[in-house]
Design an enzyme around this catalytic site. Structure first.
Site, PDB file in Angstrom:
ATOM      1  N   ARG A  45      -9.951   0.936   8.521  1.00 56.86           N
ATOM      2  CA  ARG A  45      -9.389  -0.336   8.976  1.00 56.86           C
ATOM      3  C   ARG A  45     -10.487  -1.277   9.472  1.00 56.86           C
ATOM      4  NH1 ARG A  45      -3.847   0.423   8.461  1.00 56.86           N
ATOM      5  NH2 ARG A  45      -2.733  -1.216   9.524  1.00 56.86           N
ATOM      6  N   ARG A  92      11.046  -1.646  11.290  1.00 59.11           N
ATOM      7  CA  ARG A  92       9.973  -1.130  12.136  1.00 59.11           C
ATOM      8  C   ARG A  92       9.766  -2.033  13.344  1.00 59.11           C
ATOM      9  NH1 ARG A  92       4.980   0.318   8.191  1.00 59.11           N
ATOM     10  NH2 ARG A  92       3.877  -0.892   9.754  1.00 59.11           N
ATOM     11  N   ARG A  96      11.873  -5.690   5.072  1.00 57.88           N
ATOM     12  CA  ARG A  96      11.593  -4.281   4.777  1.00 57.88           C
ATOM     13  C   ARG A  96      12.503  -3.401   5.642  1.00 57.88           C
ATOM     14  NH1 ARG A  96       5.699  -1.781   5.483  1.00 57.88           N
ATOM     15  NH2 ARG A  96       5.850  -2.719   7.545  1.00 57.88           N
ATOM     16  N   ARG A 136      -0.727  -8.785  13.371  1.00 58.02           N
ATOM     17  CA  ARG A 136      -1.291  -7.797  12.431  1.00 58.02           C
ATOM     18  C   ARG A 136      -2.117  -8.506  11.360  1.00 58.02           C
ATOM     19  NH1 ARG A 136       4.098  -5.200  10.769  1.00 58.02           N
ATOM     20  NH2 ARG A 136       2.912  -4.094   9.181  1.00 58.02           N
ATOM     21  N   LYS A 174       0.835  -1.220   0.000  1.00 57.76           N
ATOM     22  CA  LYS A 174       0.000   0.000   0.000  1.00 57.76           C
ATOM     23  C   LYS A 174       0.866   1.266   0.000  1.00 57.76           C
ATOM     24  CE  LYS A 174      -2.165  -1.109   3.831  1.00 57.76           C
ATOM     25  NZ  LYS A 174      -1.424  -2.354   4.154  1.00 57.76           N
TER      26      LYS A 174
HETATM   27  P1  AP5 Z   1       4.834  -1.664   1.837  1.00 57.89           P
HETATM   28  O1  AP5 Z   1       4.545  -0.814   0.660  1.00 57.89           O
HETATM   29  O2  AP5 Z   1       5.574  -1.043   2.981  1.00 57.89           O
HETATM   30  O3  AP5 Z   1       3.486  -2.390   2.344  1.00 57.89           O
HETATM   31  P2  AP5 Z   1       2.253  -1.820   3.166  1.00 57.89           P
HETATM   32  O4  AP5 Z   1       1.032  -2.492   2.635  1.00 57.89           O
HETATM   33  O5  AP5 Z   1       2.265  -0.324   3.172  1.00 57.89           O
HETATM   34  O6  AP5 Z   1       2.602  -2.415   4.589  1.00 57.89           O
HETATM   35  P3  AP5 Z   1       2.444  -1.834   6.052  1.00 57.89           P
HETATM   36  O7  AP5 Z   1       3.127  -2.820   6.951  1.00 57.89           O
HETATM   37  O8  AP5 Z   1       2.888  -0.410   6.173  1.00 57.89           O
HETATM   38  O9  AP5 Z   1       0.907  -1.929   6.250  1.00 57.89           O
HETATM   39  P4  AP5 Z   1       0.147  -1.981   7.555  1.00 57.89           P
HETATM   40  O10 AP5 Z   1      -1.243  -1.802   7.079  1.00 57.89           O
HETATM   41  O11 AP5 Z   1       0.405  -3.158   8.397  1.00 57.89           O
HETATM   42  O12 AP5 Z   1       0.798  -0.781   8.406  1.00 57.89           O
HETATM   43  P5  AP5 Z   1       0.363   0.714   8.706  1.00 57.89           P
HETATM   44  O13 AP5 Z   1       1.576   1.527   8.649  1.00 57.89           O
HETATM   45  O14 AP5 Z   1      -0.826   1.126   7.913  1.00 57.89           O
HETATM   46  O15 AP5 Z   1       5.638  -2.958   1.317  1.00 57.89           O
HETATM   47  C1  AP5 Z   1       6.127  -3.917   2.239  1.00 57.89           C
HETATM   48  C2  AP5 Z   1       7.515  -4.410   1.767  1.00 57.89           C
HETATM   49  O16 AP5 Z   1       7.355  -5.135   0.553  1.00 57.89           O
HETATM   50  C3  AP5 Z   1       8.512  -3.284   1.451  1.00 57.89           C
HETATM   51  O17 AP5 Z   1       9.787  -3.699   1.836  1.00 57.89           O
HETATM   52  C4  AP5 Z   1       8.445  -3.120  -0.086  1.00 57.89           C
HETATM   53  O18 AP5 Z   1       9.655  -2.655  -0.637  1.00 57.89           O
HETATM   54  C5  AP5 Z   1       8.139  -4.550  -0.520  1.00 57.89           C
HETATM   55  N1  AP5 Z   1       7.308  -4.643  -1.714  1.00 57.89           N
HETATM   56  C6  AP5 Z   1       6.258  -3.845  -2.055  1.00 57.89           C
HETATM   57  N2  AP5 Z   1       5.711  -4.255  -3.213  1.00 57.89           N
HETATM   58  C7  AP5 Z   1       6.413  -5.344  -3.608  1.00 57.89           C
HETATM   59  C8  AP5 Z   1       6.322  -6.241  -4.726  1.00 57.89           C
HETATM   60  N3  AP5 Z   1       5.384  -6.081  -5.685  1.00 57.89           N
HETATM   61  N4  AP5 Z   1       7.200  -7.267  -4.782  1.00 57.89           N
HETATM   62  C9  AP5 Z   1       8.138  -7.438  -3.839  1.00 57.89           C
HETATM   63  N5  AP5 Z   1       8.285  -6.642  -2.767  1.00 57.89           N
HETATM   64  C10 AP5 Z   1       7.429  -5.596  -2.643  1.00 57.89           C
HETATM   65  O19 AP5 Z   1      -0.144   0.591  10.212  1.00 57.89           O
HETATM   66  C11 AP5 Z   1       0.743   0.280  11.266  1.00 57.89           C
HETATM   67  C12 AP5 Z   1      -0.048   0.259  12.581  1.00 57.89           C
HETATM   68  O20 AP5 Z   1      -0.629   1.562  12.827  1.00 57.89           O
HETATM   69  C13 AP5 Z   1      -1.229  -0.702  12.626  1.00 57.89           C
HETATM   70  O21 AP5 Z   1      -0.830  -2.008  12.978  1.00 57.89           O
HETATM   71  C14 AP5 Z   1      -2.113  -0.043  13.689  1.00 57.89           C
HETATM   72  O22 AP5 Z   1      -1.635  -0.295  14.988  1.00 57.89           O
HETATM   73  C15 AP5 Z   1      -1.922   1.447  13.406  1.00 57.89           C
HETATM   74  N6  AP5 Z   1      -2.929   1.966  12.469  1.00 57.89           N
HETATM   75  C16 AP5 Z   1      -2.696   2.463  11.212  1.00 57.89           C
HETATM   76  N7  AP5 Z   1      -3.842   2.854  10.647  1.00 57.89           N
HETATM   77  C17 AP5 Z   1      -4.816   2.604  11.544  1.00 57.89           C
HETATM   78  C18 AP5 Z   1      -6.233   2.777  11.527  1.00 57.89           C
HETATM   79  N8  AP5 Z   1      -6.874   3.279  10.457  1.00 57.89           N
HETATM   80  N9  AP5 Z   1      -6.932   2.388  12.629  1.00 57.89           N
HETATM   81  C19 AP5 Z   1      -6.305   1.900  13.725  1.00 57.89           C
HETATM   82  N10 AP5 Z   1      -4.977   1.689  13.800  1.00 57.89           N
HETATM   83  C20 AP5 Z   1      -4.242   2.050  12.718  1.00 57.89           C
END
Ligand code: AP5
Length: 213
Positions: A89, A156, A123, A167, A16
C-alpha cells in the site's frame, strides 16, 4: 497452474477483489487480500483486529508492521504463487515485500474517481464469505442474500461517502507512487478497469498469460 507472484494495484473500488479472486482461481494462485484478512480480524476481535479497527473505519492505513506480519504469516510455506490484493500500500511495504519474496508482475487497474464513488456506494459484501456484489452491475439473485453461502449482504463501514473520499486521498498520496516503483523495474501493466466486468477480466487474464510465456 503457474508459479508467479502478482501484486494487484488500483484505487479503492477499482475491482481488485472482484478480478483478483477470479484470476487466482483460474491460474492456481493463492489469493491474499489484506483488507479481507483485517476485516476478519476485526470481526473476531483478535488483538490485531482491535488495533486495526479505528484506522480502517476512518479510511487510513493500518500501521505497516501489523500488515507486514500478516503477509509474512500467509506467505510462509506457500507451495504455489500468489496474487496480492491490497498489499503493498506504500513504498515501505513494497520494500518489505521484496525482502520476503520476488514479485514477477504488478497489474494496475485504472478507473475514474467518479466511477469508483458510484461503485462503492452500491457495493454489498457478504458478511460470511466476503463475496462482493453491486446493486446494479452485479446484483445477487435474492436481495440482501449471498448467492454463494446465503450470508447477509452488508454495506461496509468504510463505504460511506466521507470515508470513501478519505480512502481516495490516502490512495493518491501513499499508494499511487507504487506505479512508478514497479514501472522502474519494468514489471507493471496498466489495465483499463472500466467496462463490463468480464471484459476487464479478459484483459487481466491475457496479461497474465502473456507474462508467463
Ligand atoms: P471491488 O472488487 O470490491 O473493488 P476493490 O478494488 O477490491 O475495492 P476495495 O474497496 O475492497 O479496495 P480497498 O483497496 O479500498 O479496500 P481493502 O479491502 O483493500 O469492486 C467494487 C465494486 O465495484 C463492487 O460492488 C463490484 O461489484 C463493482 N465492480 C467491480 N468491477 C466492476 C466493473 N468493471 N464495472 C462495474 N462495477 C464493477 O482495504 C480496506 C482497508 O483495510 C484500508 O482502507 C486500510 O485501512 C486497510 N488495509 C488493507 N490493506 C492494507 C495495507 N496493505 N496496509 C495498511 N492498511 C491496509
Amino acid at each position: 497452474m503457474i508459479f508467479m507472484n502478482i501484486v494487484l494495484l488500483g484505487a479503492p473500488g477499482s475491482g481488485k477483489g472482484t478480478q483478483g479472486k477470479r484470476a487466482s482461481e483460474e491460474f492456481g494462485l493463492a489469493y491474499i487480500s489484506t483488507g479481507d484478512l483485517l476485516r476478519e480480524a476485526v470481526k473476531k476481535g483478535t488483538p490485531l483486529g482491535v488495533k486495526a479497527k479505528s484506522y480502517m473505519e476512518s479510511g487510513g492505513l493500518v500501521p505497516d508492521d501489523l500488515v507486514v506480519g500478516l503477509i509474512k504469516e500467509k506467505a510462509r510455506g506457500l507451495q504455489k504463487g500468489f496474487l496480492l490484493d491490497g498489499f503493498p500500500r506504500n513504498i515501505l511495504q513494497a520494500k518489505m515485500l521484496d525482502e520476503i519474496t520476488k514479485i514477477d508482475l504488478a497489474i494496475n487497474l485504472q478507473v475514474d474517481e467518479d466511477e469508483v464513488i458510484q461503485r462503492l456506494g452500491k457495493r454489498r459484501t457478504c458478511q460470511k464469505c466476503n463475496a462482493v456484489y453491486h446493486l446494479e452491475n452485479k446484483p445477487p439473485k435474492k436481495t440482501g442474500v449471498c448467492d454463494v453461502c446465503e450470508g447477509e449482504l452488508i454495506l461496509r463501514t468504510d463505504d460511506t461517502e466521507s470515508v470513501i473520499r478519505e480512502r481516495l486521498r490516502v490512495y493518491k498520496e501513499k499508494t499511487l507512487p507504487l506505479t512508478e516503483f514497479y514501472e522502474k523495474r519494468g514489471i507493471i501493466k496498466n489495465i483499463k478497469g472500466q467496462g463490463d466486468i468480464n471484459e476487464v477480466y479478459s484483459r487481466i487474464a491475457s496479461v497474465i498469460r502473456s507474462h508467463k510465456e
